[in-house]
Design a protein around this motif. Sequence first.
Motif, PDB file in Angstrom:
ATOM      1  N   PRO A 118      47.627  44.410  34.109  1.00 28.61           N
ATOM      2  CA  PRO A 118      47.560  43.092  34.763  1.00 28.61           C
ATOM      3  C   PRO A 118      46.650  43.132  35.986  1.00 28.61           C
ATOM      4  O   PRO A 118      46.584  44.133  36.695  1.00 28.61           O
ATOM      5  CB  PRO A 118      49.009  42.831  35.158  1.00 28.61           C
ATOM      6  CG  PRO A 118      49.605  44.190  35.323  1.00 28.61           C
ATOM      7  CD  PRO A 118      48.933  45.063  34.310  1.00 28.61           C
ATOM      8  N   GLU A 119      45.979  42.017  36.209  1.00 33.42           N
ATOM      9  CA  GLU A 119      45.178  41.842  37.406  1.00 33.42           C
ATOM     10  C   GLU A 119      46.083  41.259  38.491  1.00 33.42           C
ATOM     11  O   GLU A 119      46.825  40.288  38.253  1.00 33.42           O
ATOM     12  CB  GLU A 119      44.006  40.904  37.112  1.00 33.42           C
ATOM     13  CG  GLU A 119      42.863  41.023  38.102  1.00 33.42           C
ATOM     14  CD  GLU A 119      42.991  40.013  39.226  1.00 33.42           C
ATOM     15  OE1 GLU A 119      42.474  40.270  40.309  1.00 33.42           O
ATOM     16  OE2 GLU A 119      43.622  38.966  38.993  1.00 33.42           O
ATOM     17  N   VAL A 120      46.069  41.845  39.664  1.00 31.16           N
ATOM     18  CA  VAL A 120      47.084  41.561  40.681  1.00 31.16           C
ATOM     19  C   VAL A 120      47.041  40.108  41.134  1.00 31.16           C
ATOM     20  O   VAL A 120      48.070  39.433  41.247  1.00 31.16           O
ATOM     21  CB  VAL A 120      46.905  42.499  41.900  1.00 31.16           C
ATOM     22  CG1 VAL A 120      47.893  42.149  42.996  1.00 31.16           C
ATOM     23  CG2 VAL A 120      47.071  43.948  41.464  1.00 31.16           C
ATOM     24  N   GLU A 121      45.880  39.574  41.366  1.00 28.87           N
ATOM     25  CA  GLU A 121      45.776  38.244  41.953  1.00 28.87           C
ATOM     26  C   GLU A 121      46.117  37.141  40.960  1.00 28.87           C
ATOM     27  O   GLU A 121      46.804  36.174  41.297  1.00 28.87           O
ATOM     28  CB  GLU A 121      44.369  38.043  42.517  1.00 28.87           C
ATOM     29  CG  GLU A 121      44.040  38.990  43.674  1.00 28.87           C
ATOM     30  CD  GLU A 121      42.653  38.750  44.210  1.00 28.87           C
ATOM     31  OE1 GLU A 121      41.946  37.880  43.642  1.00 28.87           O
ATOM     32  OE2 GLU A 121      42.266  39.429  45.180  1.00 28.87           O
ATOM     33  N   SER A 122      45.642  37.273  39.740  1.00 26.00           N
ATOM     34  CA  SER A 122      45.846  36.184  38.764  1.00 26.00           C
ATOM     35  C   SER A 122      47.015  36.441  37.824  1.00 26.00           C
ATOM     36  O   SER A 122      47.550  35.506  37.220  1.00 26.00           O
ATOM     37  CB  SER A 122      44.577  35.982  37.936  1.00 26.00           C
ATOM     38  OG  SER A 122      44.302  37.146  37.164  1.00 26.00           O
ATOM     39  N   GLY A 123      47.421  37.689  37.658  1.00 25.71           N
ATOM     40  CA  GLY A 123      48.464  38.024  36.698  1.00 25.71           C
ATOM     41  C   GLY A 123      47.953  38.152  35.283  1.00 25.71           C
ATOM     42  O   GLY A 123      48.714  38.526  34.380  1.00 25.71           O
ATOM     43  N   LEU A 124      46.695  37.844  35.045  1.00 26.07           N
ATOM     44  CA  LEU A 124      46.115  37.977  33.715  1.00 26.07           C
ATOM     45  C   LEU A 124      45.774  39.426  33.436  1.00 26.07           C
ATOM     46  O   LEU A 124      45.687  40.259  34.347  1.00 26.07           O
ATOM     47  CB  LEU A 124      44.845  37.119  33.611  1.00 26.07           C
ATOM     48  CG  LEU A 124      45.006  35.614  33.821  1.00 26.07           C
ATOM     49  CD1 LEU A 124      43.636  34.958  33.853  1.00 26.07           C
ATOM     50  CD2 LEU A 124      45.884  35.015  32.738  1.00 26.07           C
ATOM     51  N   ASN A 125      45.575  39.732  32.160  1.00 23.78           N
ATOM     52  CA  ASN A 125      45.063  41.048  31.824  1.00 23.78           C
ATOM     53  C   ASN A 125      43.668  41.210  32.416  1.00 23.78           C
ATOM     54  O   ASN A 125      42.869  40.263  32.435  1.00 23.78           O
ATOM     55  CB  ASN A 125      45.011  41.242  30.314  1.00 23.78           C
ATOM     56  CG  ASN A 125      46.395  41.328  29.709  1.00 23.78           C
ATOM     57  OD1 ASN A 125      47.369  41.578  30.412  1.00 23.78           O
ATOM     58  ND2 ASN A 125      46.484  41.107  28.407  1.00 23.78           N
ATOM     59  N   ILE A 126      43.385  42.424  32.906  1.00 25.08           N
ATOM     60  CA  ILE A 126      42.084  42.654  33.533  1.00 25.08           C
ATOM     61  C   ILE A 126      40.950  42.351  32.571  1.00 25.08           C
ATOM     62  O   ILE A 126      39.889  41.859  32.968  1.00 25.08           O
ATOM     63  CB  ILE A 126      42.000  44.107  34.039  1.00 25.08           C
ATOM     64  CG1 ILE A 126      43.016  44.334  35.173  1.00 25.08           C
ATOM     65  CG2 ILE A 126      40.602  44.461  34.503  1.00 25.08           C
ATOM     66  CD1 ILE A 126      43.040  45.747  35.709  1.00 25.08           C
ATOM     67  N   GLY A 127      41.164  42.615  31.284  1.00 26.60           N
ATOM     68  CA  GLY A 127      40.129  42.352  30.306  1.00 26.60           C
ATOM     69  C   GLY A 127      39.758  40.891  30.208  1.00 26.60           C
ATOM     70  O   GLY A 127      38.667  40.555  29.723  1.00 26.60           O
TER      71      GLY A 127
END
Length: 1454
Positions: free
Chosen positions: A1273-1282
């Motif tokens: 997960p990407e910390v700021e958005s919560g989305l997968n980094i990919g």
Amino acid sequence: MSAKSSRPGEKGDASVRVSSMSDQEDNRENHPIPHEQRGSGRARKTGAIQRWTPTALLMSYFVFSIALYTILSDHSRKVFWFLYLAIATIVAGTTALEAYDGLTPLREARKAVAKADGDGWTFKTADEALPTLNLIFDFGDEEIPQDVRPITHLPEELMYPDHKVVVNILRKANGPSAAMDYIGHEKPSSAKVITIPTYAAASLSARVGYCLALDAPNTASSITAVFSGAQRPHPHAVRHAVERLLQDKKVDIVQGRNILVPRGGFFSRMSTLGNDMFSALLYPGRSVTWSLSVAQDTNSYWRTDALHAAVTASATVACDGMDLGFTAVARKARTAYDLKIISYAPGPTTVAQFWALQVHVARELAVATTRYSGLAFMRQKGEKSDAGNKWTLKTRFAVLWTLPIMRFVSHAIVQYFCMAWAILFTSAPNSTADFARTIYFPYPISIWLIVSGTIVQSLAQNATAGFATAPSNATAGCHCGYIDPSTSLVYTDSVIVYFNETNTVPKDVFSIDTFKHSSEKGWFIYYREGAVEENVKFEEGSVWNLDPGWLDLNVSGYTPEHLVNGAQLQTVRQDIKYGTFRAFMRSPQPYAGGSALTMRLQYNETSSVELDLLNMDDSTDDACMQTSVSNQDPVTSWGLNYTVLEEPQYNVGPWDFWEWRMDWSEKEIDWFVGENKTRTVPTTNASLVDVPTAFYLKHWSNGDASFMQGPPTNTSAASIGWVRLFFNSSVESTSQINSSSCDASQLCSTEDTTLRLSTGYNAESTVRWTPESTHKHRSKTVGLALIAASLAFSAALLIHALIRKWSDKKAANRTGVPVGTQRPKMPTSPWPSQDMLSKSRATSGAWTSQADLEMHDLKTHHVGASSTTLLAAEPAFLGRHERSMSQRPLLNTYDSTAASSQTAFTAGQMTPGTNPFDTPGFDRRSSYFGAAKDMNISPAASRNNFGSPATPAEASTTDLLLKGAALPPGEPEGSAAAANPGAKPTPVLPQARTRVDYLAGLVACCSLLVSCTHFILTFVPSVIEEYLPQHYESEYWARRTIEPFFFNEIWVGIFFTTSTRFLTSGFIRTGNLKIVAEKVVCRCPRLMIPITAVIIFQYFCMDLGAVKYLEYIPSISWSTWPSTTLYTNFGFFVDETLQLFYLIPNAAPQITWNYCTGVLWTIPVQLQFTWVVLLGAVVIREIKTPWKRFGFYAFVIINNWYAMSWGYYFYGGLLLADLDITYKYRKWIQARAYVHYPMLCLAIALVFLSLGNDLFAIWTGWTFSTQERGIHPEVESGLNIGATSDAGYPAYTEPKLNGFVFAVASQYVVELSTWVQAVLSTRVFLLLFPHVFTIYLIHGLIFWSVGTVVCVYFAHVGLAYWLNMLLTALCCYATLFACLPIVTPVMEMLGKEITKGIWVSASEEPPPWRPSSYPFSVEDIRGMVYRKDDDESFGGGKGKGRVGTGMSSGREGS
């Protein structure tokens, strides 16, 4: 009182006076008037000169040094200043470490005193079991006080049975006569004053040896303490010392703490503080830091046999030089500092006393340095057989540090002081601020060795305001000079060339340069600059503001060797100094590839100013005009974008021919585009104050991505229409501006476009200017005169001392001092032959060696009760003096005959070859009075003949050093070897190794591979980095074959998993939470203290310019990786260092940009996850059920992986440690082949698959790590980094799944495969393992300092690149391995020793502070040291443990 039995005045007579003294009797006759007071006035003057010679020589030394620095050049003084400053910095750091280590023995002493106080001052040994203690008070050259009763009554005041204390007071006689005075005849006495003849009193060793030999058969004391005459032991100190020696059989000497008791006043108190700094802190700390304890000459308690051996080996020295302590070191006697064993002495009260004390100490240290520095290079006998007594490299260095290095350091500090005075004399400050600058010598460290400064010259500026308005009567040749109407500045010379009016470059004005750089300076420069004459071409053509042609300066496309050839013009004249410089130029054309057309004034890299026209790669948006000084990296605000120049404000067509201009005056530099001024800079910023230069025009490119970009792939042209230079000359000009025929009306205008001439010049104008010192010439006459006077004065003093020594020797021969007192010459071998040892020798016989002489003296001779006693007039006085038993008051028996008897002692009456004063049954390491456990020695038992030959142990230490012989190690008292010399020594069994060797080898292997990876990234980057140009095709194939397996960044993961094993194994095995507490407290300082020291050292080296050539490496290696910068100031250094403590991974610490190779990014990972894994170990051990336990492992590993935390690496290491220690999985698996081999094959496959991930990516373009990272997960958005813009290959600071699999699988293979274990347990890896941390921290500095210098040098030589890299690698790793034995011990001392102290402070309650006089008051101690007792002071039956009146030690309670 007594009568002399010999005939005084008869030549050759020597006598000993034996008397008994009453406490009430005056002993003034024991103190004859000194020779100087009895002699003539000439003798008194000679004696005074002799006494003041050391002080006078020191003052001459100061005068010589200060005068020397006054005549040295500034450059030489800078070199010495930096050298002394560096030495002082190193010594200050080492002293701080020694002082910190000194807190440990101080803490132990306080704990011991607190315990003894709590126990009521009771001790383990009963009073009746205590040995006899011999106290020696040596007055040396000092006058003995007339009343010695305060010393003789010491046994009554000490916490020690007074009948077991012997007091010997030693003083020097004024001739060959000897005397021994017993104090008090009305009661048994154990105190006596021994007057030592001159020939036996040259040194402390000699006097103590004389005392021991004279009293040996009578006093069965197995412990002897040595004090100076003014020292007084603490009443409890002797008991503490004896208890220490009785309880610890490994210790031979106990060294105490000496305190100077001040009488009041600032100077006295400061002297006391300085002495205590050494005695209570630095000396004990030095013994801890360097593992070398050296006994001092005073307040030291010895096993008497060890003292006897030490004085026997050093008694023949001519003067004191810490001989007892260093002889004990040479003989491997063990010394222990014990700071609860305190003695007191009066402190100096005047400057003269303090000065005399310092001169005495300095002389002793100098003598010790000349005598004992060789110990560091001696191979000690028995090192292989006695591993515990082996001299390590650290111990040998400690000898060098203590003796020659510290003497050199003292000299350097004094020289620093002298240089400061010399600077004040030659450059007297005019203000307080000037004084501060002078004292601190504010030269930047990075340019210590650069000659700075320029000649201050004045050139009359004859321009006035009237010149601009005066009518023009300019001469045709403009020989009166030129004037700039806009600034009213006048110039003498000119260079004017219109290239549209000629088809050749005038060779008397410009030279066409040809060169090829082997390297370039710049972090982003991957191409090298060159210039060829073929790129200077004339082109015909016509534009709206110029015809019929111009001069083109072309840049060719880059070659496969990354060389870009351009064109350069340089003025023939090198004397240009201030002026206005104008050129009609056209920028390189757009989209031809980035290049620069440069107009430059340059003397060197730090003294330059230039104007650049840059077309850039993106010519539409980025093309610009830029300005810079001193080769500084340009800033956008310093220039103007071409789009801005096209605006109405400037109305300039930058892609066309236009006038570009630089004005250089004494105060400032201005840049112009046409008539528009764009920037102004003070000349001081460009270092162009009074610096003559040349003028350059060039078109060039080096592919600097931060400057001109490029380089062009094809030929790119830039054009010059004309050049108009008006300037002044730094040499004598041909201009007639100062002649009477010229006036202001005859000056030519710089705006006159009709001028077509260049001023003539002479050969001097073509010579490059050489800087001279900016300081005014200093007269050297006074300095040379002072140097000559100081040398002459010193020579006179030395000659006087030699004459005095010769006169004394001659006088001694006349008065009958035996010739044998002179030290015999050394034989070929220091060891005596067996037949020598077995024969008797006549007194007059020749001695073949000093060792033979000393050992012959130690033979015994049977003497009956009525035998006559004599003092043999022999040089080897040790063991040659004897009194019959009937004439000796025994220790516990009063002998009435001793008080009145008088016996004649005549030289020559001793039986040849006898030594009546040696003790029977003497063994060097056991009590030489017989059996140590039997203290009540009968006279008969003490009279047994001793026929065993003396051992080589008694050989002189100085002799052994001179001959290079091995020094005997000896055996500790109480050992089996000492008790039974004929028995075979018990073999020392090797201790079981506590570390896992193969894991240590694995870590060592990883450290080497990581360092190799960084070397390749620096010098051969295309082997690792994709899409970089390669020098050879082999680099391309190496990247596609072996690189992913050997130079992969995931090797660093093994550091994390194995460190967890070492960190938690103790707790997993025992469950002791104290282990966890220790790791929590010590982990941070254990890592950060040595790291901080290395950071400071690298900061220091970088500021010195050690990595100066790193900036040249990108143009040679074509690497984008290496770069580092200096800290802006010390605050940034502190901030970035502290950041390592608290940074939360996966952030990269800022220090990676200021540290060589940036490896410190792993330190926050190690620190932060230390707490995680220690807490995890505590939790794991509480989970007893296996499935729950391993379920917990799975849970934390998966969660840490998903959170992209390094924690799952550490939990993987914890899992392997738990499996091995708790479940013994290795034994279980290895016992089942059907499990073992499939699992081993699977682990090996995982290792190669993890490493081969990058190999697969290189060949296919599909990267597993990129895909795996996209899941998290990407910390700021919560989305997968990919799914975010941050998708891509993981940064090196982020954990990778294949790295985790590799670390765990490889450790599994290492733990299960015996073959791999055998390889990793080889000696090479085990030798490297202690240095792993050092390699990790310093390899980058070595690669980027030594490696870059070597690489650049070989590139300039023109070696092939493969040979350059091979030699660079050899030099780098040779330097790295050579540094390890030096740096690692320092880091271990910084980390381990200080951390140990931190843990002790954190885990143990500090003992209460008590004054050193405890349990007595300071006033009581002061009274003991300074008092003059009257008759009543010792009456009244005061109890034991009293010092002075009413001072109780608590002895009664014991």
